[in-house]
Design a protein around this motif. Structure first.
Motif, PDB file in Angstrom:
ATOM      1  N   LEU A   1       0.290  -4.538  -4.950  1.00  0.00           N
ATOM      2  CA  LEU A   1      -0.880  -3.761  -5.325  1.00  0.00           C
ATOM      3  C   LEU A   1      -0.458  -2.305  -5.399  1.00  0.00           C
ATOM      4  CD1 LEU A   1      -3.558  -5.270  -2.878  1.00  0.00           C
ATOM      5  CD2 LEU A   1      -2.981  -6.041  -5.186  1.00  0.00           C
ATOM      6  N   LEU A   2      -1.090  -1.537  -6.254  1.00  0.00           N
ATOM      7  CA  LEU A   2      -0.840  -0.108  -6.342  1.00  0.00           C
ATOM      8  C   LEU A   2      -1.900   0.632  -5.529  1.00  0.00           C
ATOM      9  CD1 LEU A   2      -0.061   0.117 -10.160  1.00  0.00           C
ATOM     10  CD2 LEU A   2       1.593   0.118  -8.275  1.00  0.00           C
ATOM     11  N   GLU A   3      -1.461   1.475  -4.617  1.00  0.00           N
ATOM     12  CA  GLU A   3      -2.393   2.239  -3.795  1.00  0.00           C
ATOM     13  C   GLU A   3      -2.866   3.467  -4.558  1.00  0.00           C
ATOM     14  OE1 GLU A   3      -2.810   4.307   0.625  1.00  0.00           O
ATOM     15  OE2 GLU A   3      -0.941   3.311   0.057  1.00  0.00           O
TER      16      GLU A   3
ATOM     17  N   GLU B   1      -8.379  12.859  -0.851  1.00  0.00           N
ATOM     18  CA  GLU B   1      -8.068  13.460   0.448  1.00  0.00           C
ATOM     19  C   GLU B   1      -6.563  13.705   0.576  1.00  0.00           C
ATOM     20  OE1 GLU B   1     -10.740  12.277   4.053  1.00  0.00           O
ATOM     21  OE2 GLU B   1     -10.185  10.466   2.984  1.00  0.00           O
ATOM     22  N   GLU B   2      -6.182  14.895   1.005  1.00  0.00           N
ATOM     23  CA  GLU B   2      -4.770  15.220   1.145  1.00  0.00           C
ATOM     24  C   GLU B   2      -4.088  14.382   2.215  1.00  0.00           C
ATOM     25  OE1 GLU B   2      -4.173  19.359   1.709  1.00  0.00           O
ATOM     26  OE2 GLU B   2      -5.097  19.936  -0.206  1.00  0.00           O
ATOM     27  N   SER B   3      -4.849  13.933   3.195  1.00  0.00           N
ATOM     28  CA  SER B   3      -4.273  13.146   4.288  1.00  0.00           C
ATOM     29  C   SER B   3      -3.958  11.713   3.886  1.00  0.00           C
ATOM     30  CB  SER B   3      -5.230  13.130   5.481  1.00  0.00           C
ATOM     31  OG  SER B   3      -6.461  12.508   5.128  1.00  0.00           O
ATOM     32  N   LYS B   4      -4.415  11.282   2.721  1.00  0.00           N
ATOM     33  CA  LYS B   4      -4.213   9.903   2.284  1.00  0.00           C
ATOM     34  C   LYS B   4      -3.116   9.824   1.227  1.00  0.00           C
ATOM     35  CE  LYS B   4      -8.578   7.709   3.437  1.00  0.00           C
ATOM     36  NZ  LYS B   4      -8.909   8.685   4.479  1.00  0.00           N
TER      37      LYS B   4
ATOM     38  N   LEU C   1       2.269  -7.374 -10.713  1.00  0.00           N
ATOM     39  CA  LEU C   1       1.175  -6.487 -10.334  1.00  0.00           C
ATOM     40  C   LEU C   1      -0.122  -7.285 -10.272  1.00  0.00           C
ATOM     41  CD1 LEU C   1       0.006  -3.721  -9.727  1.00  0.00           C
ATOM     42  CD2 LEU C   1      -0.121  -3.288 -12.193  1.00  0.00           C
ATOM     43  N   LYS C   2      -0.748  -7.272  -9.094  1.00  0.00           N
ATOM     44  CA  LYS C   2      -1.955  -8.078  -8.875  1.00  0.00           C
ATOM     45  C   LYS C   2      -3.232  -7.255  -8.864  1.00  0.00           C
ATOM     46  CE  LYS C   2      -1.637 -11.946  -7.616  1.00  0.00           C
ATOM     47  NZ  LYS C   2      -1.627 -13.228  -8.370  1.00  0.00           N
ATOM     48  N   GLY C   3      -3.131  -5.932  -8.595  1.00  0.00           N
ATOM     49  CA  GLY C   3      -4.356  -5.154  -8.521  1.00  0.00           C
ATOM     50  C   GLY C   3      -4.143  -3.817  -7.846  1.00  0.00           C
ATOM     51  N   LEU C   4      -5.227  -3.301  -7.250  1.00  0.00           N
ATOM     52  CA  LEU C   4      -5.248  -1.962  -6.687  1.00  0.00           C
ATOM     53  C   LEU C   4      -5.720  -1.985  -5.236  1.00  0.00           C
ATOM     54  CD1 LEU C   4      -7.099  -0.207  -9.670  1.00  0.00           C
ATOM     55  CD2 LEU C   4      -4.627  -0.530  -9.392  1.00  0.00           C
ATOM     56  N   MET C   5      -5.340  -0.950  -4.493  1.00  0.00           N
ATOM     57  CA  MET C   5      -5.760  -0.811  -3.108  1.00  0.00           C
ATOM     58  C   MET C   5      -6.189   0.629  -2.869  1.00  0.00           C
ATOM     59  SD  MET C   5      -4.742   0.478   0.118  1.00  0.00           S
ATOM     60  CE  MET C   5      -3.121   0.248   0.866  1.00  0.00           C
ATOM     61  N   THR C   6      -7.165   0.829  -1.985  1.00  0.00           N
ATOM     62  CA  THR C   6      -7.532   2.177  -1.584  1.00  0.00           C
ATOM     63  C   THR C   6      -8.061   2.177  -0.155  1.00  0.00           C
ATOM     64  OG1 THR C   6      -8.608   4.202  -2.377  1.00  0.00           O
ATOM     65  CG2 THR C   6      -9.992   2.235  -2.267  1.00  0.00           C
ATOM     66  N   MET C   7      -8.142   3.386   0.401  1.00  0.00           N
ATOM     67  CA  MET C   7      -8.758   3.607   1.711  1.00  0.00           C
ATOM     68  C   MET C   7      -9.855   4.640   1.545  1.00  0.00           C
ATOM     69  SD  MET C   7      -5.415   3.716   4.194  1.00  0.00           S
ATOM     70  CE  MET C   7      -6.424   3.921   5.669  1.00  0.00           C
TER      71      MET C   7
ATOM     72  N   ILE D   1       0.950  -3.786   4.656  1.00  0.00           N
ATOM     73  CA  ILE D   1      -0.104  -2.810   4.354  1.00  0.00           C
ATOM     74  C   ILE D   1       0.255  -1.400   4.813  1.00  0.00           C
ATOM     75  CG2 ILE D   1      -1.924  -4.570   4.426  1.00  0.00           C
ATOM     76  CD1 ILE D   1      -2.634  -3.555   7.241  1.00  0.00           C
ATOM     77  N   GLY D   2       1.483  -1.200   5.270  1.00  0.00           N
ATOM     78  CA  GLY D   2       1.859   0.088   5.847  1.00  0.00           C
ATOM     79  C   GLY D   2       2.622   0.986   4.895  1.00  0.00           C
ATOM     80  N   ASN D   3       3.021   2.130   5.426  1.00  0.00           N
ATOM     81  CA  ASN D   3       3.823   3.081   4.677  1.00  0.00           C
ATOM     82  C   ASN D   3       5.183   2.471   4.343  1.00  0.00           C
ATOM     83  OD1 ASN D   3       4.576   5.764   3.658  1.00  0.00           O
ATOM     84  ND2 ASN D   3       5.904   5.837   5.450  1.00  0.00           N
ATOM     85  N   ILE D   4       5.609   2.604   3.090  1.00  0.00           N
ATOM     86  CA  ILE D   4       6.869   2.014   2.639  1.00  0.00           C
ATOM     87  C   ILE D   4       7.985   3.044   2.753  1.00  0.00           C
ATOM     88  CG2 ILE D   4       8.107   1.030   0.680  1.00  0.00           C
ATOM     89  CD1 ILE D   4       5.390   0.000  -0.346  1.00  0.00           C
ATOM     90  N   GLN D   5       9.030   2.679   3.465  1.00  0.00           N
ATOM     91  CA  GLN D   5      10.241   3.490   3.537  1.00  0.00           C
ATOM     92  C   GLN D   5      11.312   2.817   2.694  1.00  0.00           C
ATOM     93  OE1 GLN D   5      10.542   3.384   7.905  1.00  0.00           O
ATOM     94  NE2 GLN D   5      10.342   5.616   7.873  1.00  0.00           N
TER      95      GLN D   5
END
Length: 230
Positions: free
Chosen positions: A120-122, A128-131, A154-160, A76-80
């Motif tokens: 999932l696609l975020e 928000e610029e911070s997201k 592809l299974k779906g979408l994600m958001t915060m 669930i984290g930032n991908i490098q």
């Protein structure tokens, strides 16, 4: 309270929220976000009924996956880019795909490892610029790119959602649900073999609202693992 008790309390609250929303409890996965705890706490959560966990660092994802290989492990984290190989090796589902370049790299690694990687696609619904995340306007082109990759599922979408703003939270969750419906129609028009059945939205502070808007995965960490949340 113990980790086991906190998990059971959240699970019970989730069941009640599903009932209020007219949904089956089985429709919503309670993802225990274990990124801040060690394997002992994970084991305690498993004893209480948890079987899906979220991590935001590749090293911890791999370590805990090795310790509990029979459980579900989500990234669930930032991908490098340099860690995509490791993420693909351990993740049952990657929630946080938010760059086109990462789609191709995940596809290549999945092929090399002999698997079809669920993702999932975020989406940055709130703007928000911070997201991080794709903008809603980018999504048709992103879907075109994903449809051409054979080793990605592809299974779906994600958001915060924004924090501490009830209206913005509701608009974010409602916006993702609406976008999913629009994109599902776009997928059908193009005849692509993909679905957007999963909506990953809602965390410790706001997951009940997410359930009302159709979330299928709620990402709960502190309410399960942090005694200060009691």
């Amino acid at each position: 309270m113990s980790t086991a008790t906190r998990y059971q309390n959240v699970r019970s609250q989730l069941d009640q929220e599903c009932e209020r929303a007219g949904r089956a409890s089985s429709d919503v996965l309670l993802l225990a976000v274990s990124k801040t705890v060690d394997v002992d706490s994970v084991a305690e959560a498993i004893s209480a009924g948890a079987h899906a966990f979220g991590e935001n660092r590749p090293d911890e994802l791999m370590r805990k996956k090795a310790a509990f290989p029979n459980e579900q492990w989500h990234f669930i984290g930032n991908i490098q880019s340099r860690r995509i190989k490791d993420i693909v090796s351990a993740a049952d589902l990657i929630h946080s795909v938010c760059k086109l370049e990462h789609l191709a790299k995940i596809d290549a690694q999945a092929k090399a490892q002999g698997k079809r990687q669920a993702i999932l696609l975020e989406v940055n619904v709130s703007g928000e610029e911070s997201k991080s995340g794709f903008s809603p306007e980018q999504m048709p082109q992103v879907l075109r790119s994903a449809a051409a990759l054979e080793n990605i599922e592809l299974k779906g979408l994600m958001t915060m959602a924004p924090r501490s703003d009830a209206l913005a939270i509701e608009e974010t969750f409602g916006g993702l649900a609406k976008l999913r419906d629009e994109l599902s129609a776009f997928i059908a028009e193009n005849g692509w073999d993909m679905t957007l059945s999963e909506l990953s939205m809602g965390m410790s502070e706001d997951w009940p609202r997410a359930v009302r808007y159709g979330s299928t995965i709620v990402r709960v960490g502190r309410a399960i693992f942090d005694p200060a949340f009691d």
